[in-house]
Design a protein around this motif. Structure first.
Motif, PDB file in Angstrom:
ATOM      1  N   ASP A 169     -29.281   6.555 -15.490  1.00 23.97           N
ATOM      2  CA  ASP A 169     -27.960   6.324 -14.890  1.00 23.97           C
ATOM      3  C   ASP A 169     -26.880   6.878 -15.829  1.00 23.97           C
ATOM      4  O   ASP A 169     -27.040   6.892 -17.052  1.00 23.97           O
ATOM      5  CB  ASP A 169     -27.765   4.804 -14.717  1.00 23.97           C
ATOM      6  N   TRP A 170     -25.773   7.323 -15.232  1.00 23.55           N
ATOM      7  CA  TRP A 170     -24.677   7.888 -16.055  1.00 23.55           C
ATOM      8  C   TRP A 170     -24.254   6.911 -17.155  1.00 23.55           C
ATOM      9  O   TRP A 170     -23.910   7.327 -18.267  1.00 23.55           O
ATOM     10  CB  TRP A 170     -23.458   8.218 -15.175  1.00 23.55           C
ATOM     11  N   SER A 171     -24.277   5.611 -16.823  1.00 22.94           N
ATOM     12  CA  SER A 171     -23.762   4.611 -17.768  1.00 22.94           C
ATOM     13  C   SER A 171     -24.593   4.534 -19.054  1.00 22.94           C
ATOM     14  O   SER A 171     -24.134   3.997 -20.058  1.00 22.94           O
ATOM     15  CB  SER A 171     -23.749   3.235 -17.099  1.00 22.94           C
ATOM     16  N   GLN A 172     -25.816   5.067 -19.029  1.00 23.24           N
ATOM     17  CA  GLN A 172     -26.710   4.933 -20.194  1.00 23.24           C
ATOM     18  C   GLN A 172     -26.622   6.126 -21.153  1.00 23.24           C
ATOM     19  O   GLN A 172     -27.327   6.168 -22.156  1.00 23.24           O
ATOM     20  CB  GLN A 172     -28.175   4.822 -19.723  1.00 23.24           C
ATOM     21  N   ILE A 173     -25.795   7.124 -20.799  1.00 24.52           N
ATOM     22  CA  ILE A 173     -25.791   8.371 -21.598  1.00 24.52           C
ATOM     23  C   ILE A 173     -24.691   8.358 -22.660  1.00 24.52           C
ATOM     24  O   ILE A 173     -23.538   8.022 -22.382  1.00 24.52           O
ATOM     25  CB  ILE A 173     -25.628   9.602 -20.668  1.00 24.52           C
ATOM     26  N   VAL A 174     -25.071   8.755 -23.875  1.00 19.01           N
ATOM     27  CA  VAL A 174     -24.137   8.829 -25.008  1.00 19.01           C
ATOM     28  C   VAL A 174     -24.084  10.284 -25.482  1.00 19.01           C
ATOM     29  O   VAL A 174     -25.129  10.901 -25.696  1.00 19.01           O
ATOM     30  CB  VAL A 174     -24.650   7.953 -26.183  1.00 19.01           C
ATOM     31  N   ILE A 175     -22.861  10.819 -25.641  1.00 21.82           N
ATOM     32  CA  ILE A 175     -22.735  12.233 -26.063  1.00 21.82           C
ATOM     33  C   ILE A 175     -22.392  12.344 -27.548  1.00 21.82           C
ATOM     34  O   ILE A 175     -21.604  11.581 -28.094  1.00 21.82           O
ATOM     35  CB  ILE A 175     -21.641  12.956 -25.230  1.00 21.82           C
ATOM     36  N   GLY A 176     -23.010  13.332 -28.199  1.00 24.02           N
ATOM     37  CA  GLY A 176     -22.648  13.728 -29.567  1.00 24.02           C
ATOM     38  C   GLY A 176     -22.828  15.234 -29.655  1.00 24.02           C
ATOM     39  O   GLY A 176     -23.163  15.878 -28.654  1.00 24.02           O
ATOM     40  N   GLY A 177     -22.630  15.819 -30.831  1.00 25.84           N
ATOM     41  CA  GLY A 177     -22.880  17.259 -30.894  1.00 25.84           C
ATOM     42  C   GLY A 177     -22.471  17.932 -32.186  1.00 25.84           C
ATOM     43  O   GLY A 177     -21.950  17.301 -33.114  1.00 25.84           O
ATOM     44  N   HIS A 178     -22.737  19.237 -32.235  1.00 26.70           N
ATOM     45  CA  HIS A 178     -22.332  20.102 -33.348  1.00 26.70           C
ATOM     46  C   HIS A 178     -21.198  21.013 -32.884  1.00 26.70           C
ATOM     47  O   HIS A 178     -21.204  21.478 -31.734  1.00 26.70           O
ATOM     48  CB  HIS A 178     -23.499  21.019 -33.774  1.00 26.70           C
ATOM     49  N   GLU A 179     -20.275  21.322 -33.771  1.00 33.44           N
ATOM     50  CA  GLU A 179     -19.190  22.250 -33.442  1.00 33.44           C
ATOM     51  C   GLU A 179     -18.723  22.923 -34.737  1.00 33.44           C
ATOM     52  O   GLU A 179     -18.698  22.294 -35.796  1.00 33.44           O
ATOM     53  CB  GLU A 179     -18.035  21.485 -32.765  1.00 33.44           C
ATOM     54  N   ILE A 180     -18.352  24.198 -34.630  1.00 35.10           N
ATOM     55  CA  ILE A 180     -17.928  24.931 -35.831  1.00 35.10           C
ATOM     56  C   ILE A 180     -16.412  25.088 -35.940  1.00 35.10           C
ATOM     57  O   ILE A 180     -15.907  25.464 -36.976  1.00 35.10           O
ATOM     58  CB  ILE A 180     -18.567  26.345 -35.892  1.00 35.10           C
ATOM     59  N   ARG A 181     -15.684  24.814 -34.836  1.00 37.57           N
ATOM     60  CA  ARG A 181     -14.231  25.042 -34.887  1.00 37.57           C
ATOM     61  C   ARG A 181     -13.484  23.784 -35.303  1.00 37.57           C
ATOM     62  O   ARG A 181     -13.885  22.675 -34.986  1.00 37.57           O
ATOM     63  CB  ARG A 181     -13.719  25.506 -33.516  1.00 37.57           C
ATOM     64  N   ASP A 182     -12.353  24.010 -35.970  1.00 37.82           N
ATOM     65  CA  ASP A 182     -11.519  22.916 -36.428  1.00 37.82           C
ATOM     66  C   ASP A 182     -10.550  22.552 -35.302  1.00 37.82           C
ATOM     67  O   ASP A 182      -9.448  23.078 -35.219  1.00 37.82           O
ATOM     68  CB  ASP A 182     -10.753  23.397 -37.679  1.00 37.82           C
ATOM     69  N   THR A 183     -10.971  21.675 -34.409  1.00 34.40           N
ATOM     70  CA  THR A 183     -10.132  21.252 -33.296  1.00 34.40           C
ATOM     71  C   THR A 183     -10.620  19.872 -32.886  1.00 34.40           C
ATOM     72  O   THR A 183     -11.479  19.293 -33.555  1.00 34.40           O
ATOM     73  CB  THR A 183     -10.230  22.268 -32.121  1.00 34.40           C
ATOM     74  N   THR A 184     -10.076  19.303 -31.823  1.00 34.44           N
ATOM     75  CA  THR A 184     -10.586  18.017 -31.322  1.00 34.44           C
ATOM     76  C   THR A 184     -10.876  18.155 -29.827  1.00 34.44           C
ATOM     77  O   THR A 184     -10.349  19.048 -29.165  1.00 34.44           O
ATOM     78  CB  THR A 184      -9.555  16.879 -31.503  1.00 34.44           C
ATOM     79  N   LEU A 185     -11.673  17.225 -29.338  1.00 36.62           N
ATOM     80  CA  LEU A 185     -12.003  17.247 -27.902  1.00 36.62           C
ATOM     81  C   LEU A 185     -10.745  17.042 -27.055  1.00 36.62           C
ATOM     82  O   LEU A 185     -10.573  17.695 -26.027  1.00 36.62           O
ATOM     83  CB  LEU A 185     -12.986  16.122 -27.590  1.00 36.62           C
ATOM     84  N   VAL A 186      -9.859  16.137 -27.530  1.00 42.48           N
ATOM     85  CA  VAL A 186      -8.632  15.871 -26.755  1.00 42.48           C
ATOM     86  C   VAL A 186      -7.781  17.141 -26.708  1.00 42.48           C
ATOM     87  O   VAL A 186      -7.285  17.533 -25.639  1.00 42.48           O
ATOM     88  CB  VAL A 186      -7.843  14.680 -27.353  1.00 42.48           C
ATOM     89  N   GLU A 187      -7.656  17.800 -27.853  1.00 42.54           N
ATOM     90  CA  GLU A 187      -6.871  19.057 -27.912  1.00 42.54           C
ATOM     91  C   GLU A 187      -7.447  20.094 -26.927  1.00 42.54           C
ATOM     92  O   GLU A 187      -6.716  20.748 -26.193  1.00 42.54           O
ATOM     93  CB  GLU A 187      -6.982  19.602 -29.334  1.00 42.54           C
ATOM     94  N   GLN A 188      -8.769  20.198 -26.927  1.00 40.11           N
ATOM     95  CA  GLN A 188      -9.421  21.167 -26.039  1.00 40.11           C
ATOM     96  C   GLN A 188      -9.242  20.787 -24.569  1.00 40.11           C
ATOM     97  O   GLN A 188      -9.025  21.641 -23.715  1.00 40.11           O
ATOM     98  CB  GLN A 188     -10.924  21.262 -26.362  1.00 40.11           C
ATOM     99  N   ALA A 189      -9.301  19.476 -24.287  1.00 41.62           N
ATOM    100  CA  ALA A 189      -9.148  19.009 -22.900  1.00 41.62           C
ATOM    101  C   ALA A 189      -7.718  19.272 -22.414  1.00 41.62           C
ATOM    102  O   ALA A 189      -7.516  19.748 -21.288  1.00 41.62           O
ATOM    103  CB  ALA A 189      -9.485  17.521 -22.824  1.00 41.62           C
ATOM    104  N   VAL A 190      -6.724  18.999 -23.278  1.00 45.64           N
ATOM    105  CA  VAL A 190      -5.318  19.236 -22.898  1.00 45.64           C
ATOM    106  C   VAL A 190      -5.110  20.730 -22.681  1.00 45.64           C
ATOM    107  O   VAL A 190      -4.521  21.158 -21.684  1.00 45.64           O
ATOM    108  CB  VAL A 190      -4.367  18.695 -24.002  1.00 45.64           C
ATOM    109  N   ASN A 191      -5.632  21.509 -23.588  1.00 43.64           N
ATOM    110  CA  ASN A 191      -5.497  22.966 -23.509  1.00 43.64           C
ATOM    111  C   ASN A 191      -6.142  23.500 -22.218  1.00 43.64           C
ATOM    112  O   ASN A 191      -5.577  24.323 -21.502  1.00 43.64           O
ATOM    113  CB  ASN A 191      -6.159  23.567 -24.756  1.00 43.64           C
ATOM    114  N   PHE A 192      -7.328  22.963 -21.913  1.00 40.12           N
ATOM    115  CA  PHE A 192      -8.048  23.385 -20.706  1.00 40.12           C
ATOM    116  C   PHE A 192      -7.212  23.056 -19.467  1.00 40.12           C
ATOM    117  O   PHE A 192      -7.048  23.877 -18.566  1.00 40.12           O
ATOM    118  CB  PHE A 192      -9.408  22.675 -20.636  1.00 40.12           C
TER     119      PHE A 192
END
Ligand SMILES: NC(=O)c1ccc[n+]([C@@H]2O[C@H](COP(=O)([O-])OP(=O)(O)OC[C@H]3O[C@@H](n4cnc5c(N)ncnc54)[C@H](O)[C@@H]3O)[C@@H](O)[C@H]2O)c1
Length: 395
Positions: free
Chosen positions: A51-74
């Motif tokens: 179920d969607w409720s059971q999924i947890v996200i993590g990850g690797h990234e090389i750029r100096d930014t944040t998810l919120v910054e990327q979401a706003v930019n998108f």
């Protein structure tokens, strides 16, 4: 199923990954319906998917930014979803961001190297140390979040082509020659060695090398790839069989693609572009049984953001040798098309892990432009392969 499971995204703050995170949060908070998700079709009702409720996200990234910054930019550049959505979920996005750790560079070409923050660019550890770091990151994610299983999905930038025929073809030989593999493959090796399922959503090499396929079998883990089939190539793989079945001879098939996201910027380097063009070009000959003249162009047009336009011109010949033309124009938002498939692939791979399935998941061919270990490129036939798998696995 009450266990929590992990989705580890390589390229965690890129376009596809950012929209996958926004999408998962929106599903968990019941802000959206499930359109665009293959695994929400009635076919999967008895498949016991996580179920969607059971999924947890993590990850690797090389750029100096944040998810919120990327979401706003998108949102600002591509205006693909409701303007208030990012504002409403920004704290949850920031929480996911805390589970994103620095990525690693190795043999991924100068264009990708230049995207990375300087600390990552000047990481001169040995390849064994780099692999060890990735494995530790995955184990930490699993342990800190009390996850029963983890699926690693590569949604990072497309690398220049890697010639798999020059690489050692057994895992035994490869283990002492890891230096020769690109980073997409090292990530896949780390995933398999730490007990994770693996999916390559990009045309980079990833686990698509005989030695790594052997490793997956030895570890008893499922993996799949390569290169998500989301737009022009999806339509091509549904349309080309119609020409074949009516014995209409395709004389030439030209596809021009224009878009302006960061993937497009990376693909502007001819080296990186070659990997993508090869992946988009290979299916036609296999579906038709002969090789018409083809031409594929991919151009970076910044103002288009994530909105890709593909114009295809199909010149074909019918009875009495009469030439005719079909043209179509596809205008899709790349990450909106790709991110639900990433969530689907996570659920299907996680289900295969629970069923103790090992090796290449050929049943997932319909998700990929260049499906591993599968010659079938007809979309409808590929979907039948998925249907058979689901029926077998359903409870
Ligand atoms: N419709 C689609 O969007 C679509 C379809 C098929 C395949 N793909 C492939 O998926 C990938 C992602 O697409 P996107 O639009 O999100 O691209 P993107 O450029 O927005 O995101 C890629 C991310 O990967 C990060 N990255 C690069 N190298 C890394 C590394 N070594 N370790 C960790 N992170 C790294 C980049 O910094 C970036 O944030 C591309 O390879 C693309 O070709 C996309």
């Amino acid at each position: 199923m009450s266990e929590r499971v992990g989705l580890w995204l390589i390229g965690a703050r890129g376009g596809v990954a950012t929209v996958a995170s926004i999408g998962l949060l929106s599903l968990q908070q019941k802000r959206v319906n499930e359109s665009g998700l293959v695994t929400a079709l009635p076919l999967f009702a008895e498949a016991d998917l996580v179920d969607w409720s059971q999924i947890v996200i993590g990850g690797h990234e090389i750029r100096d930014t944040t998810l919120v910054e990327q979401a706003v930019n998108f949102q600002q550049t591509s205006r693909a979803f409701a303007p208030n959505l990012v504002e409403e979920i920004k704290e949850d996005l920031a929480e996911i961001d805390q589970r994103v750790v620095p990525g690693i560079l190795h043999r991924c070409g100068v264009t990708i190297d230049q995207l990375a923050e300087s600390k990552i660019q000047s990481d001169h550890r040995t390849v064994d140390e780099k692999l060890g770091q990735i494995k530790q990151d995955l184990l930490n994610f699993k342990q800190e979040n009390e996850l029963a299983r983890v699926v690693v999905i590569n949604v990072s930038s497309t690398e220049p082509p890697a010639d798999a025929s020059q690489l050692p073809d057994t895992w035994e030989a490869a283990a002492s020659r890891l230096e020769e593999f690109p980073i997409s493959s090292l990530y896949s090796i780390a995933a398999l060695q730490t007990g994770c399922g693996y999916v390559n959503f990009t045309p980079s090499l990833g686990s698509n090398a005989p030695a790594i396929c052997q490793l997956a079998e030895q570890q008893g883990l499922p993996h799949s790839g390569s290169d998500g089939k989301t737009g022009e190539t999806l339509i091509k793989s549904a349309l080309a069989p119609a020409f074949a079945m009516r014995n209409l001879e395709v004389l030439s098939w030209v596809g021009h693609n224009i878009f302006g996201n960061m993937d497009g910027l990376v693909l502007d380097n001819p080296e990186n572009k070659k990997t993508k063009v090869d992946s988009k070009d290979r299916l036609l000959g296999e579906i038709l049984g002969y090789d018409p003249q083809t031409h594929i162009s991919i151009e970076y047009i910044k103002s288009l953001g994530d909105w890709k336009t593909a114009w295809d011109h199909i010149h074909f010949q019918g009875f009495l040798g009469t030439p005719m033309v079909m043209q179509f124009t596809w205008q899709g938002c790349d990450s909106i098309l790709a991110s639900p498939l990433v969530l689907d692939l996570m659920r299907l791979t996680e289900r295969a892990m629970r069923a103790k399935q090992a090796g290449v998941m050929s049943s997932l061919a319909c998700f990929f432009k260049s499906p591993m270990a599968v010659q079938e490129n007809n979309f409808v036939h590929q979907f039948s392969m998925l249907e058979r798998w689901v029926k077998d696995i359903s409870v």
